[in-house]
Design an enzyme around this catalytic site. Structure first.
Site, mmCIF file in Angstrom:
data_model
loop_
_atom_site.group_PDB
_atom_site.id
_atom_site.type_symbol
_atom_site.label_atom_id
_atom_site.label_comp_id
_atom_site.label_asym_id
_atom_site.label_seq_id
_atom_site.Cartn_x
_atom_site.Cartn_y
_atom_site.Cartn_z
ATOM 1 N N ASP A 145 35.284 45.490 34.707
ATOM 2 C CA ASP A 145 36.646 45.773 34.253
ATOM 3 C C ASP A 145 37.090 44.673 33.289
ATOM 4 O OD1 ASP A 145 39.158 46.776 34.032
ATOM 5 O OD2 ASP A 145 39.756 46.475 36.115
ATOM 6 N N TYR A 153 37.378 47.405 44.480
ATOM 7 C CA TYR A 153 38.502 48.324 44.278
ATOM 8 C C TYR A 153 38.553 49.410 45.363
ATOM 9 C CZ TYR A 153 39.028 46.283 39.612
ATOM 10 O OH TYR A 153 39.224 45.408 38.568
ATOM 11 N N ASP A 163 31.333 33.995 35.480
ATOM 12 C CA ASP A 163 32.161 33.012 34.766
ATOM 13 C C ASP A 163 31.453 32.553 33.497
ATOM 14 O OD1 ASP A 163 30.335 32.063 36.622
ATOM 15 O OD2 ASP A 163 31.479 30.283 37.169
ATOM 16 N N LYS A 182 27.790 37.191 40.775
ATOM 17 C CA LYS A 182 28.281 35.889 41.216
ATOM 18 C C LYS A 182 27.438 35.521 42.445
ATOM 19 C CE LYS A 182 31.303 32.514 40.962
ATOM 20 N NZ LYS A 182 31.190 31.487 39.912
#
Ligand code: NAD
Length: 368
Positions: free
Chosen positions: A252, A146, A228, A196
């Site tokens: 988030d 972000y 995931d 990840k």
């Protein structure tokens, strides 16, 4: 007798309605536990825009008042009245984001709790959550994709390209990892780090640093999940998890997933913490996970529990009044067990009593 000072920013919509109940609880718990809290109230969001002729949702005196305090108890901001104003002065963007930035609030703590008595409100099958669940999501709030640069749109070979950059520094990962390990230490002693690392460079660094920090917390059991898989596992069996720590983007999404499977937004508090001071306490901003709920504002029927539990987090993390925090959490638990329900958590089952905002506040006060 210890004396504390907090800034109270009720904001808009249901904000002032639920804040009133939280302040009643604060006054009572402080009396019972033998400490004093000075509360200074300031305008924020739409209320500040109205008072300033639409110039700012975060007036200088509000910011100054927050600086002079140990913590901020925030209601919620926004509503249809201010939606068409320029983005920079809209209530959420123009007040909450600058507050987070100004105070370096890098750690977002969002409990995802589904009480056993409220499991019907969760979209997850009751058979998967027989005792409900209690997971704390610790999200890094000021780094990651972000905020990384370059962040732009440009043209390459006659085609439009958009670029966001995911950056994590070792120091940013270390400080959020410490917050998460400490939280796990005070709970069931289990921390799951979500990344990840099979694809992303900065997730590999994330995992390495979290493992390094874990050596300082031998009593906390550390595990890792790819994001995931985490999204699936939380729905499959949330009770397996205690504390989750993750970066800004993944946090988030996962913290909203937790809110969804918990049942009602009206039950969920949140904390955004800065670095600990010398005394070990963090400056923090504490607010319900939900917004200003314009659809029910002004009717006195909002659930005050998210605001009351935000106060409990404030007492724990910013004022080191752990006994008071626990006493509030137990009183909320007991009110639910005794059948008190605002409209958002009312199912009509036998033993439930439909109550309004102040009646729920009173039920909690009576059980402190
Ligand atoms: P919302 O969270 O305000 O409402 C979503 C739904 O949840 C509504 O049906 C509402 O009635 C219900 N709800 C939320 N809190 C509740 C409570 N305490 N008791 C009972 N029911 C509750 O989200 P929204 O409708 O998307 O947004 C409304 C406004 O709030 C918008 O202006 C938005 O920008 C703002 N907002 C502010 C914050 C914040 O201040 N941090 C966060 C999210 C949204």
């Amino acid at each position: 007798m210890s004396k504390h000072r907090i800034a109270v920013l009720p904001g808009d919509g249901i904000g002032p309605e639920v804040m009133k109940e939280a302040l009643r609880v604060l006054e009572s718990v402080a009396g019972k536990q033998g400490f004093e809290v000075v509360t200074d109230e300031y305008l924020v969001g739409g209320a500040a825009l109205d008072a300033s002729g639409n110039t700012t949702p975060l007036p200088t005196e509000t910011l100054q008042g927050c600086e002079d305090s140990q913590a901020i108890l925030f209601g919620s901001v926004g509503g249809p009245k201010w939606e068409d104003l320029p983005p920079d002065i809209q209530p959420e963007r123009g007040a909450l984001l600058p507050l987070r930035k100004h105070f370096g609030l890098f750690a977002n703590l969002r409990p995802g709790v589904c009480h056993a008595a409220l499991k019907d409100a969760s979209p997850v099958k009751n058979s998967l959550i027989p005792e409900g669940f209690d997971v704390l999501c610790v999200r890094e709030l000021t780094g990651g994709i972000y905020f990384g640069t370059p962040k732009e749109r440009r043209e390459e070979n006659g085609e439009e390209v958009a670029i966001d950059t995911m950056v994590y520094r070792r120091s940013e990962i270390e400080r959020i990892a410490h917050v998460a390990f400490q939280a796990a230490k005070g709970r069931r002693g289990k921390l799951c780090s979500v990344d990840k690392a099979n694809v992303l460079q900065n997730s590999r660094l994330w995992r390495e640093v979290v493992v390094e920090v874990s050596r300082e917390y031998p009593d906390v059991e550390l595990s890792h999940l790819y994001v995931d898989n985490a999204a699936m596992q939380l729905i499959r069996y949330a009770p397996d998890y205690d504390v989750i720590v993750t970066g800004n983007l993944f946090g988030d999404i996962l913290s909203d997933e937790m809110a969804m499977i918990s049942g009602s937004l009206g039950m969920l508090p949140s904390a955004s913490l800065g670095s600990p001071s010398e005394g070990g306490c963090n400056f923090g901003l504490y607010e319900p996970s939900g917004g200003s709920a314009p659809d029910i504002a002004g009717q006195g029927i909002a659930n005050p529990i998210a605001q009351v539990l935000s106060l409990a987090m404030l007492l724990r993390y910013s004022l080191a009044e752990e006994a008071a925090a626990v006493s509030i959490e137990c009183a909320v638990e007991k009110s639910i067990e005794d059948g008190f329900r605002t409209g958002d958590i009312f199912s009509g089952a036998a033993g439930e009593k439909l109550v309004n905002t102040s009646e729920m506040g009173q039920a909690i006060l009576d059980r402190l």
